[in-house]
Motif scaffolding. Sequence first.
Motif, PDB file in Angstrom:
ATOM      1  N   ARG A  45       0.815  -1.218   0.000  1.00 10.55           N
ATOM      2  CA  ARG A  45       0.000   0.000   0.000  1.00 10.55           C
ATOM      3  C   ARG A  45       0.845   1.262   0.000  1.00 10.55           C
ATOM      4  O   ARG A  45       0.312   2.347   0.214  1.00 10.55           O
ATOM      5  N   PHE A  46       2.154   1.127  -0.175  1.00  9.47           N
ATOM      6  CA  PHE A  46       3.042   2.293  -0.220  1.00  9.47           C
ATOM      7  C   PHE A  46       2.814   3.177   1.013  1.00  9.47           C
ATOM      8  O   PHE A  46       2.832   4.392   0.923  1.00  9.47           O
ATOM      9  N   HIS A  47       2.595   2.569   2.168  1.00  7.68           N
ATOM     10  CA  HIS A  47       2.186   3.319   3.352  1.00  7.68           C
ATOM     11  C   HIS A  47       3.296   3.590   4.357  1.00  7.68           C
ATOM     12  O   HIS A  47       3.082   4.352   5.297  1.00  7.68           O
ATOM     13  N   ASN A  48       4.445   2.971   4.207  1.00  8.88           N
ATOM     14  CA  ASN A  48       5.530   3.235   5.149  1.00  8.88           C
ATOM     15  C   ASN A  48       6.110   4.629   4.911  1.00  8.88           C
ATOM     16  O   ASN A  48       5.977   5.199   3.824  1.00  8.88           O
ATOM     17  N   GLU A  49       6.752   5.171   5.921  1.00  3.76           N
ATOM     18  CA  GLU A  49       7.307   6.522   5.843  1.00  3.76           C
ATOM     19  C   GLU A  49       8.269   6.691   4.662  1.00  3.76           C
ATOM     20  O   GLU A  49       8.341   7.759   4.070  1.00  3.76           O
ATOM     21  N   ASP A  50       8.972   5.622   4.320  1.00  2.00           N
ATOM     22  CA  ASP A  50       9.969   5.677   3.250  1.00  2.00           C
ATOM     23  C   ASP A  50       9.425   5.174   1.911  1.00  2.00           C
ATOM     24  O   ASP A  50      10.183   4.835   1.017  1.00  2.00           O
ATOM     25  N   GLU A  51       8.108   5.140   1.779  1.00  4.85           N
ATOM     26  CA  GLU A  51       7.471   4.684   0.549  1.00  4.85           C
ATOM     27  C   GLU A  51       6.469   5.737   0.063  1.00  4.85           C
ATOM     28  O   GLU A  51       5.990   6.549   0.850  1.00  4.85           O
ATOM     29  N   ALA A  52       6.154   5.700  -1.214  1.00  5.25           N
ATOM     30  CA  ALA A  52       5.189   6.656  -1.768  1.00  5.25           C
ATOM     31  C   ALA A  52       4.696   6.166  -3.120  1.00  5.25           C
ATOM     32  O   ALA A  52       5.392   5.425  -3.814  1.00  5.25           O
ATOM     33  N   LEU A  53       3.517   6.603  -3.476  1.00  2.00           N
ATOM     34  CA  LEU A  53       2.943   6.352  -4.790  1.00  2.00           C
ATOM     35  C   LEU A  53       2.555   7.710  -5.362  1.00  2.00           C
ATOM     36  O   LEU A  53       1.872   8.491  -4.695  1.00  2.00           O
ATOM     37  N   PHE A  54       3.033   7.987  -6.574  1.00  2.00           N
ATOM     38  CA  PHE A  54       2.767   9.265  -7.220  1.00  2.00           C
ATOM     39  C   PHE A  54       1.927   9.053  -8.469  1.00  2.00           C
ATOM     40  O   PHE A  54       2.057   8.045  -9.154  1.00  2.00           O
ATOM     41  N   GLU A  55       1.101  10.043  -8.751  1.00  2.00           N
ATOM     42  CA  GLU A  55       0.279   9.991  -9.950  1.00  2.00           C
ATOM     43  C   GLU A  55       0.378  11.313 -10.691  1.00  2.00           C
ATOM     44  O   GLU A  55       0.720  12.341 -10.105  1.00  2.00           O
ATOM     45  N   CYS A  56       0.036  11.248 -11.964  1.00  2.00           N
ATOM     46  CA  CYS A  56      -0.116  12.445 -12.777  1.00  2.00           C
ATOM     47  C   CYS A  56      -1.556  12.437 -13.267  1.00  2.00           C
ATOM     48  O   CYS A  56      -2.033  11.429 -13.789  1.00  2.00           O
ATOM     49  N   ARG A  57      -2.213  13.578 -13.084  1.00  2.00           N
ATOM     50  CA  ARG A  57      -3.609  13.710 -13.508  1.00  2.00           C
ATOM     51  C   ARG A  57      -3.745  14.835 -14.521  1.00  2.00           C
ATOM     52  O   ARG A  57      -3.018  15.817 -14.472  1.00  2.00           O
ATOM     53  N   LEU A  58      -4.710  14.675 -15.365  1.00  2.00           N
ATOM     54  CA  LEU A  58      -5.126  15.715 -16.296  1.00  2.00           C
ATOM     55  C   LEU A  58      -6.650  15.719 -16.265  1.00  2.00           C
ATOM     56  O   LEU A  58      -7.274  14.698 -16.587  1.00  2.00           O
ATOM     57  N   HIS A  59      -7.243  16.822 -15.825  1.00  2.00           N
ATOM     58  CA  HIS A  59      -8.707  16.918 -15.700  1.00  2.00           C
ATOM     59  C   HIS A  59      -9.278  15.756 -14.893  1.00  2.00           C
ATOM     60  O   HIS A  59     -10.211  15.079 -15.328  1.00  2.00           O
ATOM     61  N   ASN A  60      -8.676  15.486 -13.760  1.00  2.00           N
ATOM     62  CA  ASN A  60      -9.113  14.432 -12.840  1.00  2.00           C
ATOM     63  C   ASN A  60      -8.968  13.022 -13.408  1.00  2.00           C
ATOM     64  O   ASN A  60      -9.511  12.066 -12.869  1.00  2.00           O
ATOM     65  N   ARG A  61      -8.258  12.868 -14.494  1.00  2.00           N
ATOM     66  CA  ARG A  61      -8.001  11.573 -15.136  1.00  2.00           C
ATOM     67  C   ARG A  61      -6.565  11.168 -14.810  1.00  2.00           C
ATOM     68  O   ARG A  61      -5.635  11.935 -15.079  1.00  2.00           O
ATOM     69  N   VAL A  62      -6.374   9.986 -14.235  1.00  2.00           N
ATOM     70  CA  VAL A  62      -5.016   9.508 -13.951  1.00  2.00           C
ATOM     71  C   VAL A  62      -4.398   9.064 -15.273  1.00  2.00           C
ATOM     72  O   VAL A  62      -4.916   8.170 -15.946  1.00  2.00           O
ATOM     73  N   ILE A  63      -3.293   9.722 -15.644  1.00  2.00           N
ATOM     74  CA  ILE A  63      -2.643   9.399 -16.920  1.00  2.00           C
ATOM     75  C   ILE A  63      -1.257   8.782 -16.732  1.00  2.00           C
ATOM     76  O   ILE A  63      -0.653   8.319 -17.687  1.00  2.00           O
ATOM     77  N   GLY A  64      -0.773   8.772 -15.486  1.00  2.00           N
ATOM     78  CA  GLY A  64       0.511   8.155 -15.198  1.00  2.00           C
ATOM     79  C   GLY A  64       0.652   7.855 -13.726  1.00  2.00           C
ATOM     80  O   GLY A  64       0.015   8.517 -12.894  1.00  2.00           O
ATOM     81  N   ILE A  65       1.497   6.857 -13.415  1.00  2.00           N
ATOM     82  CA  ILE A  65       1.685   6.456 -12.016  1.00  2.00           C
ATOM     83  C   ILE A  65       3.083   5.882 -11.834  1.00  2.00           C
ATOM     84  O   ILE A  65       3.669   5.343 -12.791  1.00  2.00           O
ATOM     85  N   CYS A  66       3.631   6.028 -10.629  1.00  2.00           N
ATOM     86  CA  CYS A  66       4.941   5.458 -10.309  1.00  2.00           C
ATOM     87  C   CYS A  66       5.086   5.412  -8.791  1.00  2.00           C
ATOM     88  O   CYS A  66       4.672   6.350  -8.103  1.00  2.00           O
ATOM     89  N   GLY A  67       5.680   4.327  -8.294  1.00  2.00           N
ATOM     90  CA  GLY A  67       5.804   4.165  -6.856  1.00  2.00           C
ATOM     91  C   GLY A  67       7.221   3.916  -6.376  1.00  2.00           C
ATOM     92  O   GLY A  67       8.121   3.605  -7.156  1.00  2.00           O
ATOM     93  N   LEU A  68       7.372   4.052  -5.067  1.00  2.00           N
ATOM     94  CA  LEU A  68       8.626   3.801  -4.365  1.00  2.00           C
ATOM     95  C   LEU A  68       8.328   2.890  -3.182  1.00  2.00           C
ATOM     96  O   LEU A  68       7.450   3.191  -2.382  1.00  2.00           O
ATOM     97  N   ASN A  69       9.047   1.772  -3.119  1.00  2.00           N
ATOM     98  CA  ASN A  69       8.963   0.850  -1.991  1.00  2.00           C
ATOM     99  C   ASN A  69      10.345   0.566  -1.451  1.00  2.00           C
ATOM    100  O   ASN A  69      11.340   0.767  -2.147  1.00  2.00           O
ATOM    101  N   ARG A  70      10.366   0.037  -0.231  1.00  2.00           N
ATOM    102  CA  ARG A  70      11.585  -0.601   0.253  1.00  2.00           C
ATOM    103  C   ARG A  70      11.782  -1.824  -0.627  1.00  2.00           C
ATOM    104  O   ARG A  70      10.814  -2.497  -0.974  1.00  2.00           O
ATOM    105  N   ASP A  71      13.015  -2.100  -0.977  1.00  2.00           N
ATOM    106  CA  ASP A  71      13.271  -3.269  -1.819  1.00  2.00           C
ATOM    107  C   ASP A  71      13.048  -4.541  -1.002  1.00  2.00           C
ATOM    108  O   ASP A  71      13.790  -4.803  -0.064  1.00  2.00           O
TER     109      ASP A  71
END
Length: 149
Positions: A45-71
């Motif tokens: 769930r990308f919920h740890n302090e050292d993790e994140a999930l990023f999105e790119c939106r255009l007019h409320n439409r998700v057009i891209g996504i990328c995440g960071l996890n602990r390996d």
Amino acid sequence: MDKFIYQKVTDFKPEDLAELLAQSTAEGFRHINRLINDYITGINRFHNEDEALFECRLHNRVIGICGLNRDPYSEEVIGRVRRLYVLKEFRRYGIGRRLTEEVINTAKSHYRKLVLRTDNPNASEFYKALGFKEVMDDEKVTHYLELII
């Protein structure tokens, strides 16, 4: 082109990724399906302090996504780039680069190294253009980036 909005995902809604899921599946990729399933089941769930999930939106439409996890494959404290995907019609606008830069910038606060795995030659070239180095003979890692903390 209208303004793209880049943000950290704080309220994950699988239905927001329906278009990404349909297109990525049609292209033969499984990682958006995994992203959704792992989130729903609680595996990732990308919920740890050292993790994140990023999105790119255009007019409320998700057009891209990328995440960071602990390996999860390393005993060292290493970050892993996860689940990068941009809709075809929005490729070559710098969206993937910007999402990956968000991951890199976040990772710098927590990790000394970022890794990833891809079997896509275009993705390999993309990551190399961002400064990642290729790894040979490792089934879990194809690229890494040393981070300066």
